[in-house]
Design a protein around this motif. Sequence first.
Motif, PDB file in Angstrom:
ATOM      1  N   GLU A  93       0.748  -1.337  -0.097  1.00  0.00           N
ATOM      2  CA  GLU A  93       0.092   0.000   0.051  1.00  0.00           C
ATOM      3  C   GLU A  93       0.811   1.321  -0.012  1.00  0.00           C
ATOM      4  OE1 GLU A  93      -3.546   1.909   2.579  1.00  0.00           O
ATOM      5  OE2 GLU A  93      -2.932  -0.284   3.186  1.00  0.00           O
ATOM      6  N   LEU A  94       2.074   1.236   0.623  1.00  0.00           N
ATOM      7  CA  LEU A  94       2.788   2.296   0.587  1.00  0.00           C
ATOM      8  C   LEU A  94       3.634   2.688  -0.580  1.00  0.00           C
ATOM      9  CD1 LEU A  94       4.290   4.607   2.660  1.00  0.00           C
ATOM     10  CD2 LEU A  94       6.170   2.878   2.893  1.00  0.00           C
ATOM     11  N   HIS A  95       3.736   1.701  -1.417  1.00  0.00           N
ATOM     12  CA  HIS A  95       4.605   1.704  -2.767  1.00  0.00           C
ATOM     13  C   HIS A  95       3.908   1.587  -3.837  1.00  0.00           C
ATOM     14  CE1 HIS A  95       8.326   2.813  -0.325  1.00  0.00           C
ATOM     15  NE2 HIS A  95       8.116   1.791   0.192  1.00  0.00           N
ATOM     16  N   GLN A  96       2.612   1.281  -3.811  1.00  0.00           N
ATOM     17  CA  GLN A  96       1.910   0.991  -5.009  1.00  0.00           C
ATOM     18  C   GLN A  96       1.584   2.004  -5.967  1.00  0.00           C
ATOM     19  OE1 GLN A  96      -1.546  -0.938  -4.031  1.00  0.00           O
ATOM     20  NE2 GLN A  96      -2.467   1.290  -2.778  1.00  0.00           N
ATOM     21  N   THR A  97       1.490   1.928  -7.399  1.00  0.00           N
ATOM     22  CA  THR A  97       1.192   2.927  -8.258  1.00  0.00           C
ATOM     23  C   THR A  97      -0.181   3.716  -7.742  1.00  0.00           C
ATOM     24  OG1 THR A  97       2.537   1.709  -9.893  1.00  0.00           O
ATOM     25  CG2 THR A  97       1.040   3.471 -10.694  1.00  0.00           C
ATOM     26  N   PRO A  98      -0.183   4.755  -7.829  1.00  0.00           N
ATOM     27  CA  PRO A  98      -1.557   5.544  -7.569  1.00  0.00           C
ATOM     28  C   PRO A  98      -2.458   5.511  -8.766  1.00  0.00           C
ATOM     29  CG  PRO A  98       0.344   7.118  -8.177  1.00  0.00           C
ATOM     30  CD  PRO A  98       0.870   5.939  -8.065  1.00  0.00           C
ATOM     31  N   LEU A 165      20.925  -5.796 -14.359  1.00  0.00           N
ATOM     32  CA  LEU A 165      19.568  -5.961 -14.168  1.00  0.00           C
ATOM     33  C   LEU A 165      19.092  -4.582 -13.126  1.00  0.00           C
ATOM     34  CD1 LEU A 165      19.033  -9.674 -13.790  1.00  0.00           C
ATOM     35  CD2 LEU A 165      18.453  -8.372 -15.742  1.00  0.00           C
ATOM     36  N   TYR A 166      17.847  -4.179 -13.741  1.00  0.00           N
ATOM     37  CA  TYR A 166      17.255  -3.025 -12.656  1.00  0.00           C
ATOM     38  C   TYR A 166      15.842  -3.455 -12.530  1.00  0.00           C
ATOM     39  CZ  TYR A 166      21.295  -0.348 -14.481  1.00  0.00           C
ATOM     40  OH  TYR A 166      22.410   0.017 -14.586  1.00  0.00           O
ATOM     41  N   PHE A 167      15.434  -3.577 -11.175  1.00  0.00           N
ATOM     42  CA  PHE A 167      13.940  -3.744 -10.599  1.00  0.00           C
ATOM     43  C   PHE A 167      13.545  -2.594  -9.947  1.00  0.00           C
ATOM     44  CE2 PHE A 167      16.247  -7.887 -10.643  1.00  0.00           C
ATOM     45  CZ  PHE A 167      15.446  -8.771 -11.647  1.00  0.00           C
ATOM     46  N   GLY A 168      12.419  -1.864 -10.575  1.00  0.00           N
ATOM     47  CA  GLY A 168      11.969  -0.910 -10.100  1.00  0.00           C
ATOM     48  C   GLY A 168      10.589  -0.813  -9.538  1.00  0.00           C
ATOM     49  N   MET A 169      10.237   0.231  -8.829  1.00  0.00           N
ATOM     50  CA  MET A 169       9.012   0.383  -8.331  1.00  0.00           C
ATOM     51  C   MET A 169       8.408   1.692  -8.473  1.00  0.00           C
ATOM     52  SD  MET A 169       9.527   0.727  -4.121  1.00  0.00           S
ATOM     53  CE  MET A 169      10.048  -0.858  -3.903  1.00  0.00           C
ATOM     54  N   ALA A 266      17.078  11.025 -18.327  1.00  0.00           N
ATOM     55  CA  ALA A 266      16.491  10.817 -17.039  1.00  0.00           C
ATOM     56  C   ALA A 266      15.085  10.039 -17.036  1.00  0.00           C
ATOM     57  CB  ALA A 266      16.297  12.055 -16.328  1.00  0.00           C
ATOM     58  N   GLY A 267      14.610   9.649 -16.087  1.00  0.00           N
ATOM     59  CA  GLY A 267      13.215   9.122 -16.051  1.00  0.00           C
ATOM     60  C   GLY A 267      12.889   8.186 -14.708  1.00  0.00           C
ATOM     61  N   PHE A 268      11.919   7.667 -14.775  1.00  0.00           N
ATOM     62  CA  PHE A 268      11.231   7.116 -13.659  1.00  0.00           C
ATOM     63  C   PHE A 268      10.382   5.978 -13.993  1.00  0.00           C
ATOM     64  CE2 PHE A 268       8.069  10.061 -14.794  1.00  0.00           C
ATOM     65  CZ  PHE A 268       6.744   9.513 -14.607  1.00  0.00           C
ATOM     66  N   ASN A 269       9.908   4.991 -12.839  1.00  0.00           N
ATOM     67  CA  ASN A 269       9.246   3.792 -13.203  1.00  0.00           C
ATOM     68  C   ASN A 269       7.614   4.067 -12.872  1.00  0.00           C
ATOM     69  OD1 ASN A 269      11.455   1.783 -14.158  1.00  0.00           O
ATOM     70  ND2 ASN A 269      12.545   2.551 -12.058  1.00  0.00           N
ATOM     71  N   HIS A 270       6.977   3.440 -13.462  1.00  0.00           N
ATOM     72  CA  HIS A 270       5.429   3.493 -13.349  1.00  0.00           C
ATOM     73  C   HIS A 270       4.956   2.605 -12.163  1.00  0.00           C
ATOM     74  CE1 HIS A 270       4.197   5.470 -17.232  1.00  0.00           C
ATOM     75  NE2 HIS A 270       5.253   5.979 -16.848  1.00  0.00           N
ATOM     76  N   GLY A 271       5.847   1.709 -11.839  1.00  0.00           N
ATOM     77  CA  GLY A 271       5.567   0.563 -10.869  1.00  0.00           C
ATOM     78  C   GLY A 271       6.376  -0.481 -11.055  1.00  0.00           C
ATOM     79  N   PHE A 272       6.178  -1.863 -10.328  1.00  0.00           N
ATOM     80  CA  PHE A 272       7.252  -2.873 -10.221  1.00  0.00           C
ATOM     81  C   PHE A 272       7.455  -3.562 -11.643  1.00  0.00           C
ATOM     82  CE2 PHE A 272       7.654  -7.637  -9.991  1.00  0.00           C
ATOM     83  CZ  PHE A 272       9.030  -7.633  -9.377  1.00  0.00           C
ATOM     84  N   ASN A 273       8.774  -3.530 -11.967  1.00  0.00           N
ATOM     85  CA  ASN A 273       9.073  -3.971 -13.322  1.00  0.00           C
ATOM     86  C   ASN A 273      10.714  -4.497 -13.370  1.00  0.00           C
ATOM     87  OD1 ASN A 273      10.895  -1.663 -13.200  1.00  0.00           O
ATOM     88  ND2 ASN A 273       9.452  -0.553 -14.686  1.00  0.00           N
ATOM     89  N   GLY A 274      11.060  -5.015 -14.361  1.00  0.00           N
ATOM     90  CA  GLY A 274      12.377  -5.410 -14.587  1.00  0.00           C
ATOM     91  C   GLY A 274      12.881  -5.230 -16.025  1.00  0.00           C
ATOM     92  N   ALA A 275      14.041  -4.524 -15.863  1.00  0.00           N
ATOM     93  CA  ALA A 275      14.935  -4.424 -17.200  1.00  0.00           C
ATOM     94  C   ALA A 275      16.268  -4.816 -17.241  1.00  0.00           C
ATOM     95  CB  ALA A 275      14.726  -2.911 -17.417  1.00  0.00           C
ATOM     96  N   GLU A 276      16.891  -5.071 -18.364  1.00  0.00           N
ATOM     97  CA  GLU A 276      18.275  -5.308 -18.602  1.00  0.00           C
ATOM     98  C   GLU A 276      18.900  -4.290 -19.405  1.00  0.00           C
ATOM     99  OE1 GLU A 276      20.703  -9.281 -20.103  1.00  0.00           O
ATOM    100  OE2 GLU A 276      18.395  -9.162 -19.565  1.00  0.00           O
ATOM    101  N   SER A 277      20.036  -4.040 -19.008  1.00  0.00           N
ATOM    102  CA  SER A 277      20.743  -2.800 -19.656  1.00  0.00           C
ATOM    103  C   SER A 277      22.210  -3.131 -19.690  1.00  0.00           C
ATOM    104  CB  SER A 277      20.613  -1.468 -18.972  1.00  0.00           C
ATOM    105  OG  SER A 277      21.141  -0.554 -19.615  1.00  0.00           O
ATOM    106  N   THR A 278      22.992  -2.266 -20.718  1.00  0.00           N
ATOM    107  CA  THR A 278      24.335  -2.373 -20.703  1.00  0.00           C
ATOM    108  C   THR A 278      24.803  -1.103 -21.611  1.00  0.00           C
ATOM    109  OG1 THR A 278      26.262  -3.802 -21.305  1.00  0.00           O
ATOM    110  CG2 THR A 278      24.652  -4.054 -22.894  1.00  0.00           C
ATOM    111  N   ASN A 279      26.103  -0.931 -21.973  1.00  0.00           N
ATOM    112  CA  ASN A 279      26.489   0.032 -22.880  1.00  0.00           C
ATOM    113  C   ASN A 279      27.325  -0.601 -24.233  1.00  0.00           C
ATOM    114  OD1 ASN A 279      27.519   1.570 -20.056  1.00  0.00           O
ATOM    115  ND2 ASN A 279      26.297   2.501 -21.425  1.00  0.00           N
ATOM    116  N   PHE A 280      27.425   0.058 -25.261  1.00  0.00           N
ATOM    117  CA  PHE A 280      27.908  -0.434 -26.578  1.00  0.00           C
ATOM    118  C   PHE A 280      28.769   0.880 -27.222  1.00  0.00           C
ATOM    119  CE2 PHE A 280      23.589   0.243 -27.834  1.00  0.00           C
ATOM    120  CZ  PHE A 280      23.840   0.951 -29.088  1.00  0.00           C
ATOM    121  N   ALA A 281      29.494   0.544 -28.151  1.00  0.00           N
ATOM    122  CA  ALA A 281      29.961   1.533 -28.878  1.00  0.00           C
ATOM    123  C   ALA A 281      30.026   1.419 -30.476  1.00  0.00           C
ATOM    124  CB  ALA A 281      31.413   1.638 -28.754  1.00  0.00           C
ATOM    125  N   SER A 282      30.220   2.407 -31.120  1.00  0.00           N
ATOM    126  CA  SER A 282      30.474   2.410 -32.718  1.00  0.00           C
ATOM    127  C   SER A 282      31.524   3.229 -32.969  1.00  0.00           C
ATOM    128  CB  SER A 282      29.099   2.825 -33.293  1.00  0.00           C
ATOM    129  OG  SER A 282      29.008   4.444 -33.088  1.00  0.00           O
TER     130      SER A 282
END
Length: 475
Positions: A93-98, A165-169, A266-282
Motif C-alpha cells: 500500500e505504501l509503494h503501489q502505483t497511484p 538488471l534493474y528492478f523498479g517500483m 532521465a526518467g522514472f518507473n511507473h511500478g514494479f518492473n524488470g529491465a536489462e541494460s548495458t553499454n556499447f560503442a560504434s
Amino acid sequence: MVFRPSYDEFVNFSAYIEYMESRGAHKAGIVKIIPPREWKPRKSGYDIENINMTIPAPICQVVTGAHGLYQQINIQQRRQMTLRQFMEKANSELHQTPRHIDYDDLERKYWKNITYISALYAADVKGTLSDDDLDVWNIGRLDTILNLVNTDYGIEIDGVNTAYLYFGMWKSSFAWHTEDMDLYSINYLHFGMPKTWYAIPPAYGTRLEKLANETFKENYQECNAYLRHKMTMISPKVLNQHNIPFNKITQEAGEIIITFPFGYHAGFNHGFNGAESTNFASKRWIEYGKRASICKCRSDMVKISMETFVRHFQPERYENWLKGKDYGCHPEKPGKICAASPPTLNEYQMEQLESCQSSKTKSSLPQKRGCSLPMQSSEDDDKASVSSSCSSRLKQAVVKIRKLPSIPATANTTDTPPAEPAEKYDFNSIAVVRIKRLWNDLPGEPGTNLLTNGIVKNTKRMRFQTKVLTLDDED
C-alpha cells in the motif's frame, strides 16, 4: 522516433544501429524499438516464483528540493532482498502505483510527490534474464567495438561491457546523466509496468549542463563533472522555462530503448518492473569518448583508455593523440577547437576491486556507482562513525566512514588500526569536550547556557544545519 524492424532487419545489431542513425534517430538522443515477434529473449516467461534472483543491496532514493529542481541521494541498503520480497514491497500500500487516468496524469503525480515516501530501486544487479542460447540482440554479449576493452585490456566492467538488471517500483528514478564515457546504452524492459524517459538532443546537452551548473553551483565547484554522480533531477517544466528542448517517451514491456552518445536522459518507473541494460560503442562514438568529461572525485567512476580505439580506427591521428596534439571539436560543440584528452590508464580494474573487497569483512557490500556507502549495522557502530558531507544544498551526497583511533580523543589521530581492541567510546563525552572548546574560543562576552544539560551558547554566531533521512521501520 520509433522503429519496428522485421526479423531480417533486426538480426545484425551494429548494422541496424547504423541504419537508424542514417534516418537521424541519434539527433533526438533516444529512440524506441519495438522488436519483431519472432525475437523472444526469455522463452520460459517471467513468473517471479521461477526466477531465482537475489538483490544484494537495493538503494533507497531520498529526494529533496522544490519547484522542479531536486537532488537525489541514493543510500545503499545493507539488507539483501529476494526478487519476490522486492515485488511484495513494490505492490504494498505504501509503494503501489497511484490511480491515474493516463500516462500524463501519472507524470503529474510523479513530479508533485517526488519528495515524499522514498522509493527503493534494485539497480546495478549483476546478471541477465535472457536465455543463454539467445544470439540475436543478447544484451549480455553485444558484438560491438566496445569488446576491445576486454580483448585488448582483459577488463570486464560490470554494466558497461556486461549486463546489469534493474528492478523498479513506483517513483524509483534515474537522474539526468550521460552514460560512462558518453557511450551508447541499450535498455530492454523484460516485464512489468512502463518507464517514462526524458532525453535532451545531444546538440543541446551543453544547455542542460549550463542550467545545472548555475543552479547547483556548489556541486559544480567541487566537481566539474558532477552530473555523473546521478543526483540531479530537473523537471520538464523547468526545462521549458529555460528553452531547453527535450523528448519524452514511454517504454512498455517488450520494448527497447537506445540512448546515443552525449545524450542526457532521465526518467522514472511507473511500478514494479524488470529491465536489462548495458553499454556499447560504434566508430562514431570514438570522438565523443576522447572528449568525454571525467569525474575525478569518486573512485567508482568508469574511466576507459581510448588508446585501443584510436590505434585501431584512427591510426593517422594516433601519434598526435599520444602527444596531446590531436586538435579538433567535440562532435556536439562545433567551433570550439581543443586537443583531445591525452592517454589515460584503465582505472576501473575489476581485479583490483575484487582484491580490495576481499580484504574487507564478509558482511561488507560492493558500492554501486553513484550510490552512497551502505549504512553501518548496529554491531559496527562501535567501530565506525558515519559523517555526511551534505550541506543544506546537498553539496556532495556521500556518506564517509572512518575508523576511530585507539588513543585518547585529545591526542593526534591516526589511520593506523590499533594493535589491540580499543575500548568502547563514550561519544557523548567526546562531543561535550569538543563543543566546550569551540564554545570557549568564540569571541565576545560569555554566553548563557540555555539547557540544564547541554552546551548551547546564547549568541547568533552559532549556526546548525540538519539533514533528516526518513527510513522504513524495518531499516
